[in-house]
Every structure is written in C-alpha cells, then in structure tokens.
Design a protein around this motif. Structure first.
Motif, PDB file in Angstrom:
ATOM      1  N   VAL A  67      38.177  57.682  37.622  1.00 20.91           N
ATOM      2  CA  VAL A  67      37.713  56.294  37.581  1.00 20.91           C
ATOM      3  C   VAL A  67      36.689  56.113  38.689  1.00 20.91           C
ATOM      4  O   VAL A  67      36.936  56.472  39.840  1.00 20.91           O
ATOM      5  CB  VAL A  67      38.845  55.270  37.817  1.00 20.91           C
ATOM      6  CG1 VAL A  67      38.295  53.868  37.719  1.00 20.91           C
ATOM      7  CG2 VAL A  67      39.940  55.438  36.798  1.00 20.91           C
TER       8      VAL A  67
ATOM      9  N   LYS B  91      39.124  44.876  48.188  1.00 19.77           N
ATOM     10  CA  LYS B  91      38.256  45.081  49.356  1.00 19.77           C
ATOM     11  C   LYS B  91      37.150  44.031  49.329  1.00 19.77           C
ATOM     12  O   LYS B  91      36.433  43.886  48.337  1.00 19.77           O
ATOM     13  CB  LYS B  91      37.654  46.482  49.326  1.00 19.77           C
ATOM     14  CG  LYS B  91      36.777  46.760  50.511  1.00 19.77           C
ATOM     15  CD  LYS B  91      36.349  48.194  50.546  1.00 19.77           C
ATOM     16  CE  LYS B  91      35.294  48.399  51.624  1.00 19.77           C
ATOM     17  NZ  LYS B  91      34.698  49.724  51.548  1.00 19.77           N
TER      18      LYS B  91
ATOM     19  N   THR C 218      42.191  46.026  39.754  1.00 22.25           N
ATOM     20  CA  THR C 218      43.364  46.734  39.237  1.00 22.25           C
ATOM     21  C   THR C 218      44.650  46.003  39.619  1.00 22.25           C
ATOM     22  O   THR C 218      44.797  45.582  40.772  1.00 22.25           O
ATOM     23  CB  THR C 218      43.407  48.140  39.887  1.00 22.25           C
ATOM     24  OG1 THR C 218      42.106  48.715  39.776  1.00 22.25           O
ATOM     25  CG2 THR C 218      44.412  49.034  39.209  1.00 22.25           C
TER      26      THR C 218
ATOM     27  N   THR D 237      33.648  39.260  45.608  1.00 21.87           N
ATOM     28  CA  THR D 237      34.734  39.462  46.580  1.00 21.87           C
ATOM     29  C   THR D 237      34.564  38.544  47.797  1.00 21.87           C
ATOM     30  O   THR D 237      35.557  38.061  48.349  1.00 21.87           O
ATOM     31  CB  THR D 237      34.864  40.938  47.026  1.00 21.87           C
ATOM     32  OG1 THR D 237      33.674  41.345  47.685  1.00 21.87           O
ATOM     33  CG2 THR D 237      35.153  41.840  45.854  1.00 21.87           C
TER      34      THR D 237
ATOM     35  N   ASP E 197      29.263  40.795  53.374  1.00 21.72           N
ATOM     36  CA  ASP E 197      27.799  40.768  53.527  1.00 21.72           C
ATOM     37  C   ASP E 197      27.102  40.329  52.247  1.00 21.72           C
ATOM     38  O   ASP E 197      25.906  40.082  52.242  1.00 21.72           O
ATOM     39  CB  ASP E 197      27.291  42.166  53.929  1.00 21.72           C
ATOM     40  CG  ASP E 197      27.625  43.223  52.870  1.00 21.72           C
ATOM     41  OD1 ASP E 197      28.707  43.109  52.244  1.00 21.72           O
ATOM     42  OD2 ASP E 197      26.816  44.131  52.657  1.00 21.72           O
TER      43      ASP E 197
ATOM     44  N   ASN F 274      34.322  40.582  37.494  1.00 23.91           N
ATOM     45  CA  ASN F 274      34.409  41.879  38.185  1.00 23.91           C
ATOM     46  C   ASN F 274      35.755  42.544  37.909  1.00 23.91           C
ATOM     47  O   ASN F 274      36.780  41.863  37.858  1.00 23.91           O
ATOM     48  CB  ASN F 274      34.253  41.693  39.695  1.00 23.91           C
ATOM     49  CG  ASN F 274      32.836  41.359  40.093  1.00 23.91           C
ATOM     50  OD1 ASN F 274      32.112  40.769  39.312  1.00 23.91           O
ATOM     51  ND2 ASN F 274      32.443  41.732  41.286  1.00 23.91           N
TER      52      ASN F 274
ATOM     53  N   ALA G  74      39.019  51.740  48.305  1.00 20.52           N
ATOM     54  CA  ALA G  74      39.724  50.865  47.354  1.00 20.52           C
ATOM     55  C   ALA G  74      40.104  51.606  46.081  1.00 20.52           C
ATOM     56  O   ALA G  74      40.844  51.061  45.252  1.00 20.52           O
ATOM     57  CB  ALA G  74      38.865  49.645  47.029  1.00 20.52           C
TER      58      ALA G  74
HETATM   59  C1  LIG Z   1      38.060  49.821  36.682  1.00 21.47           C
HETATM   60  C2  LIG Z   1      37.787  49.276  38.054  1.00 21.47           C
HETATM   61  C3  LIG Z   1      38.819  48.748  38.802  1.00 21.47           C
HETATM   62  C4  LIG Z   1      38.596  48.260  40.101  1.00 21.47           C
HETATM   63  N1  LIG Z   1      39.650  47.790  40.839  1.00 21.47           N
HETATM   64  C5  LIG Z   1      39.442  47.387  42.123  1.00 21.47           C
HETATM   65  C6  LIG Z   1      40.531  46.930  42.944  1.00 21.47           C
HETATM   66  O1  LIG Z   1      41.672  46.862  42.515  1.00 21.47           O
HETATM   67  N2  LIG Z   1      40.252  46.567  44.217  1.00 21.47           N
HETATM   68  C7  LIG Z   1      38.985  46.620  44.722  1.00 21.47           C
HETATM   69  O2  LIG Z   1      38.807  46.292  45.901  1.00 21.47           O
HETATM   70  N3  LIG Z   1      37.939  47.035  43.985  1.00 21.47           N
HETATM   71  C8  LIG Z   1      38.130  47.399  42.687  1.00 21.47           C
HETATM   72  N4  LIG Z   1      37.071  47.802  41.928  1.00 21.47           N
HETATM   73  C9  LIG Z   1      35.721  47.711  42.504  1.00 21.47           C
HETATM   74  C10 LIG Z   1      35.278  46.255  42.427  1.00 21.47           C
HETATM   75  O3  LIG Z   1      35.146  45.861  41.079  1.00 21.47           O
HETATM   76  C11 LIG Z   1      33.938  46.043  43.171  1.00 21.47           C
HETATM   77  O4  LIG Z   1      34.039  46.502  44.477  1.00 21.47           O
HETATM   78  C12 LIG Z   1      33.674  44.588  43.245  1.00 21.47           C
HETATM   79  O5  LIG Z   1      33.466  44.135  41.932  1.00 21.47           O
HETATM   80  C13 LIG Z   1      32.473  44.305  44.121  1.00 21.47           C
HETATM   81  O6  LIG Z   1      32.266  42.936  43.971  1.00 21.47           O
HETATM   82  P1  LIG Z   1      31.234  42.043  44.749  1.00 21.47           P
HETATM   83  O7  LIG Z   1      30.611  41.162  43.702  1.00 21.47           O
HETATM   84  O8  LIG Z   1      31.886  41.339  45.866  1.00 21.47           O
HETATM   85  O9  LIG Z   1      30.295  43.065  45.406  1.00 21.47           O
HETATM   86  P2  LIG Z   1      28.763  43.365  45.288  1.00 21.47           P
HETATM   87  O10 LIG Z   1      27.938  42.135  45.384  1.00 21.47           O
HETATM   88  O11 LIG Z   1      28.532  44.264  44.121  1.00 21.47           O
HETATM   89  O12 LIG Z   1      28.619  44.155  46.653  1.00 21.47           O
HETATM   90  C14 LIG Z   1      29.470  45.215  47.016  1.00 21.47           C
HETATM   91  C15 LIG Z   1      28.803  45.997  48.138  1.00 21.47           C
HETATM   92  O13 LIG Z   1      27.688  46.711  47.615  1.00 21.47           O
HETATM   93  C16 LIG Z   1      26.496  46.288  48.292  1.00 21.47           C
HETATM   94  N5  LIG Z   1      25.455  46.213  47.276  1.00 21.47           N
HETATM   95  C17 LIG Z   1      25.252  45.205  46.385  1.00 21.47           C
HETATM   96  N6  LIG Z   1      24.216  45.494  45.571  1.00 21.47           N
HETATM   97  C18 LIG Z   1      23.753  46.718  45.958  1.00 21.47           C
HETATM   98  C19 LIG Z   1      22.734  47.596  45.508  1.00 21.47           C
HETATM   99  N7  LIG Z   1      21.939  47.254  44.507  1.00 21.47           N
HETATM  100  N8  LIG Z   1      22.591  48.785  46.137  1.00 21.47           N
HETATM  101  C20 LIG Z   1      23.389  49.156  47.162  1.00 21.47           C
HETATM  102  N9  LIG Z   1      24.374  48.371  47.627  1.00 21.47           N
HETATM  103  C21 LIG Z   1      24.554  47.179  47.044  1.00 21.47           C
HETATM  104  C22 LIG Z   1      26.808  44.967  48.930  1.00 21.47           C
HETATM  105  O14 LIG Z   1      26.011  44.735  50.068  1.00 21.47           O
HETATM  106  C23 LIG Z   1      28.258  45.144  49.282  1.00 21.47           C
HETATM  107  O15 LIG Z   1      28.418  45.850  50.491  1.00 21.47           O
HETATM  108  C24 LIG Z   1      37.288  48.292  40.643  1.00 21.47           C
HETATM  109  C25 LIG Z   1      36.221  48.793  39.858  1.00 21.47           C
HETATM  110  C26 LIG Z   1      36.473  49.289  38.594  1.00 21.47           C
HETATM  111  C27 LIG Z   1      35.323  49.836  37.796  1.00 21.47           C
END
Ligand SMILES: Cc1cc2nc3c(=O)[nH]c(=O)nc-3n(C[C@H](O)[C@H](O)[C@H](O)COP(=O)(O)OP(=O)(O)OC[C@H]3O[C@@H](n4cnc5c(N)ncnc54)[C@H](O)[C@@H]3O)c2cc1C
Length: 222
Positions: free
Chosen positions: A218, A68, A53, A78, A72, A50, A112
């Motif tokens: 972004v 962040k 930054t 995360t 859930d 994932n 975030a």
């Molecule tokens: C270039 C870039 C840089 C980033 N830098 C940061 C950073 O520095 N800090 C930071 O906090 N984040 C950052 N992010 C965002 C971060 O990558 C994502 O928030 C993180 O990867 C989510 O990971 P996860 O696997 O825990 O979440 P996920 O499993 O993807 O879930 C995240 C949320 O979305 C919900 N969800 C999951 N699937 C779905 C779906 N199909 N439809 C609707 N909702 C859904 C989940 O219930 C949850 O609430 C960045 C993103 C990019 C593109």
C-alpha cells in the motif's frame, strides 16, 4: 454511501499524529486493514476526500483513525482535521480494501504506513494469533514512532523499530535495504505486507522481488 458522524474524542499520540474516535453508524462494518475516505463537514471541505485507515477493532463501539497531521499545508485536510474538537462532524464513506491479512509474515511500515498494521495486529492479538509475525517499523526519529509501547507489548522482540534520521537513537539505525532484509528475514516464502511512502514501498518491493518474495503493498504517497 456518505454518513455524517460526530467526533467522540481526539488526542495526540505523538507530536504530530492525532487519534480520532468517531461515532460508529449502526451496521457499519470494515475488515482490519481497510480504509475509507473522510471529509470535514464544513463549507469548502465537504468534497475534499482523503483516504484514512480504520485502527479500531471491528467490534469496538466507535470508529478510530490514527492520522499524521501536516500543519504546513493550509489547503490540506489533515491540517483542517487537527483543528476539530469533540462534537464536530466528519463525512464517513464505505470501507474499501487497502491491505488484508493472509497469514503470518513480515510487516514493513514507514511512518503513518503503520496504520493498516495497527488494525491487523490488534485484531490478531485479540484472537491470540500473533505468533509468526514480525514488524519492521521505520521512522525518522525516536519521537515519530506511533504507538511504540503498544506495538512492543503485542509483539515483544518481534517489533523492530528502525530510525533513519537520528544518530543518537536508542533504536536500530540501519536502513531497510537488501543487506538488512537478507540479515533479518529467515523465510522469504512467508507473507510480506509493506505500507509507507511511495519511494520506500517501491524500493522494498523491488528488493523483495529480487529475493524471490512477493509482497502486498500500500502506497501512502510522497
Ligand atoms: C489507502 C490509504 C490509507 C491511508 N491511511 C492513512 C492513515 O490511516 N493515517 C494517515 O495519517 N495517513 C493515511 N494515509 C495518507 C493520507 O491519506 C495523506 O497523508 C493525507 O491525505 C494527506 O492529507 P493532507 O490534505 O493534509 O495533505 P497534503 O496537503 O497532501 O500535504 C501532505 C504533505 O505533503 C506536502 N505536499 C503537498 N503537496 C505537495 C507536492 N505537490 N509535492 C510535494 N509535497 C507536497 C505538504 O506540504 C505536506 O507536508 C492513507 C493513504 C492511503 C492511500
């Protein structure tokens, strides 16, 4: 390249945002605003990459991430990250460009989406070059604002916090829409840096385009 690094420290800086400081491999470099892909170095998680930054200064002896947590999401990285402690391992990859500072202007962040701007603003602050920059930082509630005190101490009145989902907020409760931007932006020829959820970035980008500005964007998904 992939490198295994240890967690040096963790701490919650809001109710759902956790700061991680990691070992910095010798010679590792990034520019403020860049991101990388992190994985948890545990069976079943190594291939889940994932983007996050860097929020440390480029010359800090550690790497810092401000993340962040989505508790859930059992399958989510995360949530897994939130369970890690000092000494646990992450897989770090090379830095790549997300957003780059090109000159004074307006930083517009949602949630975030502030992270690349934390890196850039800290860097400019250290160089004494913050003048001419303004931040609009939107969150749902007061308690969601990441590093509010630090942003205020760096930018003073040029850090504007906007709250979209709390009627009794102590902050400005306007939305960042066309009316807001027309009222608050004095120079549409300056740089615009926008980072946050998909819908927000898309909406602000189209308003800025209508108003004759061009923005570096972004998207932080969802
Ligand atoms: C270039 C870039 C840089 C980033 N830098 C940061 C950073 O520095 N800090 C930071 O906090 N984040 C950052 N992010 C965002 C971060 O990558 C994502 O928030 C993180 O990867 C989510 O990971 P996860 O696997 O825990 O979440 P996920 O499993 O993807 O879930 C995240 C949320 O979305 C919900 N969800 C999951 N699937 C779905 C779906 N199909 N439809 C609707 N909702 C859904 C989940 O219930 C949850 O609430 C960045 C993103 C990019 C593109």
């Amino acid at each position: 390249m992939e490198t295994i690094v240890n967690i040096l420290s963790t701490r919650y800086i809001t109710h759902n945002v956790k700061q991680f400081r990691l070992q910095k491999p010798a010679g590792f470099s990034f520019t403020p605003g860049q991101a990388t892909e992190l994985s948890v170095n545990r069976p079943g998680w190594k291939d889940k990459k994932n983007p996050f930054t860097f929020t440390s200064l480029t010359d800090d002896p550690y790497l810092e991430f401000t993340i962040k947590i989505y508790p859930d999401s059992d399958e989510g990285v995360t949530n897994q990250l939130s369970k890690l402690a000092v000494g646990d391992e992450l897989i770090l990859r090379d830095a790549w460009g997300a957003i780059e500072y090109k000159g004074p202007g307006y930083f517009i962040a949602g949630g975030a989406g502030i992270t690349p701007f934390i890196a850039i603003l800290r860097y400019l602050n250290k160089q004494g070059k913050l003048a001419g920059n303004k931040l609009f930082f939107s969150n749902k509630t007061d308690k969601d604002i990441i590093l509010a005190d630090e942003l205020k101490s760096m930018l003073g009145p040029e850090a504007v916090f906007l709250i979209s989902g709390q009627k009794d907020s102590v902050h400005d409760t306007r939305r960042i829409d066309e009316t807001f931007l027309k009222a608050e932006v004095s120079d549409f020829t300056k740089h615009f840096y926008v980072c946050g959820p998909d819908a927000m970035v898309e909406q602000i980008n189209s308003i800025l385009a209508r108003l004759g500005a061009s923005a570096d964007l972004v998207v932080f998904e969802r």
